[in-house]
Design an enzyme around this catalytic site. Structure first.
Site, PDB file in Angstrom:
ATOM      1  N   HIS A 208       0.803  -1.228   0.000  1.00 43.14           N
ATOM      2  CA  HIS A 208       0.000   0.000   0.000  1.00 43.14           C
ATOM      3  C   HIS A 208       0.832   1.273   0.000  1.00 43.14           C
ATOM      4  CE1 HIS A 208       0.930   0.010   4.281  1.00 43.14           C
ATOM      5  NE2 HIS A 208       0.623   1.288   4.271  1.00 43.14           N
TER       6      HIS A 208
HETATM    7  C1  UD1 Z   1      -2.240   5.361   5.823  1.00 41.97           C
HETATM    8  C2  UD1 Z   1      -0.955   5.884   6.455  1.00 41.97           C
HETATM    9  C3  UD1 Z   1       0.103   4.804   6.427  1.00 41.97           C
HETATM   10  C4  UD1 Z   1      -0.393   3.520   7.054  1.00 41.97           C
HETATM   11  C5  UD1 Z   1      -1.670   3.099   6.359  1.00 41.97           C
HETATM   12  C6  UD1 Z   1      -2.242   1.844   6.966  1.00 41.97           C
HETATM   13  C7  UD1 Z   1      -0.439   8.293   6.246  1.00 41.97           C
HETATM   14  C8  UD1 Z   1       0.446   9.246   5.571  1.00 41.97           C
HETATM   15  N1  UD1 Z   1      -0.421   7.053   5.746  1.00 41.97           N
HETATM   16  O1  UD1 Z   1      -1.971   5.170   4.443  1.00 41.97           O
HETATM   17  O2  UD1 Z   1       1.224   5.253   7.166  1.00 41.97           O
HETATM   18  O3  UD1 Z   1       0.587   2.515   6.931  1.00 41.97           O
HETATM   19  O4  UD1 Z   1      -2.624   4.154   6.462  1.00 41.97           O
HETATM   20  O5  UD1 Z   1      -3.219   1.284   6.119  1.00 41.97           O
HETATM   21  O6  UD1 Z   1      -1.134   8.666   7.179  1.00 41.97           O
HETATM   22  N2  UD1 Z   1      -9.693   4.448   2.062  1.00 41.97           N
HETATM   23  C9  UD1 Z   1     -10.829   3.690   1.958  1.00 41.97           C
HETATM   24  N3  UD1 Z   1     -11.383   3.228   3.108  1.00 41.97           N
HETATM   25  C10 UD1 Z   1     -10.851   3.489   4.318  1.00 41.97           C
HETATM   26  C11 UD1 Z   1      -9.668   4.238   4.389  1.00 41.97           C
HETATM   27  C12 UD1 Z   1      -9.097   4.725   3.248  1.00 41.97           C
HETATM   28  O7  UD1 Z   1     -11.342   3.432   0.889  1.00 41.97           O
HETATM   29  O8  UD1 Z   1     -11.404   3.064   5.339  1.00 41.97           O
HETATM   30  C13 UD1 Z   1      -9.091   5.019   0.854  1.00 41.97           C
HETATM   31  C14 UD1 Z   1      -8.970   6.524   0.987  1.00 41.97           C
HETATM   32  O9  UD1 Z   1     -10.130   7.154   0.572  1.00 41.97           O
HETATM   33  C15 UD1 Z   1      -7.784   6.832   0.148  1.00 41.97           C
HETATM   34  C16 UD1 Z   1      -6.929   5.570   0.261  1.00 41.97           C
HETATM   35  O10 UD1 Z   1      -7.761   4.555   0.746  1.00 41.97           O
HETATM   36  O11 UD1 Z   1      -8.159   7.003  -1.174  1.00 41.97           O
HETATM   37  C17 UD1 Z   1      -5.729   5.761   1.126  1.00 41.97           C
HETATM   38  O12 UD1 Z   1      -6.071   6.076   2.469  1.00 41.97           O
HETATM   39  P1  UD1 Z   1      -5.143   7.040   3.371  1.00 41.97           P
HETATM   40  O13 UD1 Z   1      -5.571   7.004   4.776  1.00 41.97           O
HETATM   41  O14 UD1 Z   1      -5.019   8.338   2.727  1.00 41.97           O
HETATM   42  O15 UD1 Z   1      -3.697   6.455   3.273  1.00 41.97           O
HETATM   43  P2  UD1 Z   1      -3.164   4.990   3.386  1.00 41.97           P
HETATM   44  O16 UD1 Z   1      -2.564   4.651   2.080  1.00 41.97           O
HETATM   45  O17 UD1 Z   1      -4.185   4.061   3.973  1.00 41.97           O
END
Ligand code: UD1
Length: 369
Positions: A208
């Site tokens: 990820h």
């Molecule tokens: C975040 C953290 C990372 C951690 C990871 C664990 C930062 C900079 N990054 O990255 O350190 O290792 O979480 O998973 O804080 N999304 C969903 N459903 C959810 C959550 C997110 O669909 O419940 C989607 C969001 O809309 C976004 C993408 O997933 O498009 C990424 O989510 P985001 O929290 O921005 O970053 P991660 O890549 O999960």
């Protein structure tokens, strides 16, 4: 005595796993009252709700919804949201966890309101400032009043950066508290059967990190390599939403027809840990999984140039790999029987107890001044 008011901040999947045992210990204390703040960074069933349910985490006292996707959006929205909460419910201490955007946002907000700040999983460093998490770690540690470090190398990093020794406490790895607590339940499951896999004869892959999944050419070449590896051993890949979304953008994903490359939605904690426990090896770019595999004595290939958790290489089962050499490394490993490693000091399931003792001691010292 007036009760100490504490805010415990959670935001993403790995935070939930680390917060669960600490919340249980804090809720047992008669000297404090704890509010759980969920910033909503991870919010859906697979990424959040199932973790609350399986780790028996109580309902959050506050939930910030729709904080956005970009770094600036997430950080600023969580700052605005958390500032409002603090104005309404001013805590004596804010506890932040790990290295995600919400950790940074709540740290800055709390400190600017003169609230005491404690950082759980303090001192880890990848020494790679292209990682957003590294920026979050450095800034959070630079303003924290208490540093709870998971390993000795983390303590050394903090000392090198000039943190006062009295503020640092080596408490061990709290993720292992959750893992030990849930291991009897994890062992009962047989998730691999649901995917027609054979125990110890498959690999689990999780990816990820922006550095692996945001560049579509890189993502494609990683999946082409995984496709080749899966000819000799099946691979199961629970997809993080970021990875799932980016994979859909790649054209000509012919290898998706390969039966040995099993792409599934991200899993709940118990199911995922069961899949890891019964696997032959794991390929990941996650931080926490490097630690969980070390504890479970499962081989881990980390698809990154660096790790903020070097102890998992020095003492554990972890090894850094690249797209270029991963196939060869796995082939060699598959010919071996098993890995041997030790469990690092204080990865013993008692970190949350040490943390609460340390917090109480610091509060008493402050009150005596
Ligand atoms: C975040 C953290 C990372 C951690 C990871 C664990 C930062 C900079 N990054 O990255 O350190 O290792 O979480 O998973 O804080 N999304 C969903 N459903 C959810 C959550 C997110 O669909 O419940 C989607 C969001 O809309 C976004 C993408 O997933 O498009 C990424 O989510 P985001 O929290 O921005 O970053 P991660 O890549 O999960």
């Amino acid at each position: 005595m007036k009760k100490i008011r504490i805010h415990l901040i959670v935001a993403t999947r790995p935070n939930f796993v680390k917060a669960a045992p600490l919340l249980i210990q804090l809720d047992k204390q008669d000297w404090c009252v704890v509010k759980l703040i969920h910033t909503g960074q991870h919010y859906d069933q697979n990424m959040s709700k199932s973790f609350f349910l399986e780790l028996n985490i109580r309902e959050p006292n506050y939930f910030l919804a729709e904080i956005g996707v970009s770094h600036a959006e997430q950080t600023s929205n969580v700052m605005l949201g958390y500032e409002k909460i603090c104005k309404e419910d001013f805590p004596d201490w804010t506890i932040v966890i790990g290295d995600v955007n919400s950790t940074l946002a709540c740290s800055i907000t709390a400190k600017k309101m003169n609230i005491n700040l404690a950082h759980l999983e303090s001192g880890l460093r990848s020494f790679d400032k292209t990682m957003p998490e590294e920026i979050n770690r450095i800034i959070t540690d630079s303003i924290s009043d208490l540093h709870w470090a998971p390993s000795m190398d983390a303590c050394e990093n903090l000392l090198r950066e000039g943190v006062d020794k009295k503020k640092i406490s080596f408490v061990g790895n709290i993720m292992i508290d959750s893992l030990k607590m849930k291991l009897p339940l994890i062992k009962k499951l047989k998730v691999y059967l649901e995917y027609k896999l054979v125990k110890r004869k498959y690999g689990v892959v999780t990816l990820h990190r922006p550095s692996n999944v945001d560049d579509l050419d890189k993502l494609k070449s990683i999946f082409e390599t995984l496709n080749k590896i899966s000819i000799s051993i099946p691979l199961i890949i629970p997809l993080h939403p970021r990875t799932e979304r980016n994979l859909k953008k790649i054209k000509n994903l012919v290898f998706l027809n390969n039966k040995n490359l099993i792409l599934i939605k991200s899993l709940s904690y118990l199911k995922f840990m069961n899949l890891i426990l019964n696997s032959k090896f794991v390929v990941t770019d996650s931080g926490g999984i490097q630690e969980e595999t070390t504890y479970l004595k499962i081989k881990c290939f980390t698809l990154r140039n660096n790790t903020e958790r070097p102890i998992t290489i020095l003492e554990g089962t972890n090894e850094l790999v690249s797209v270029q050499n991963i196939e060869e490394k796995i082939t060699i490993y598959n010919k071996l029987k098993n890995v041997t490693n030790i469990r690092p000091k204080f990865w013993d399931g008692n970190s949350s107890i040490r943390i609460v003792k340390n917090l109480y001691k610091k509060i008493k010292e402050k009150q005596a001044k």
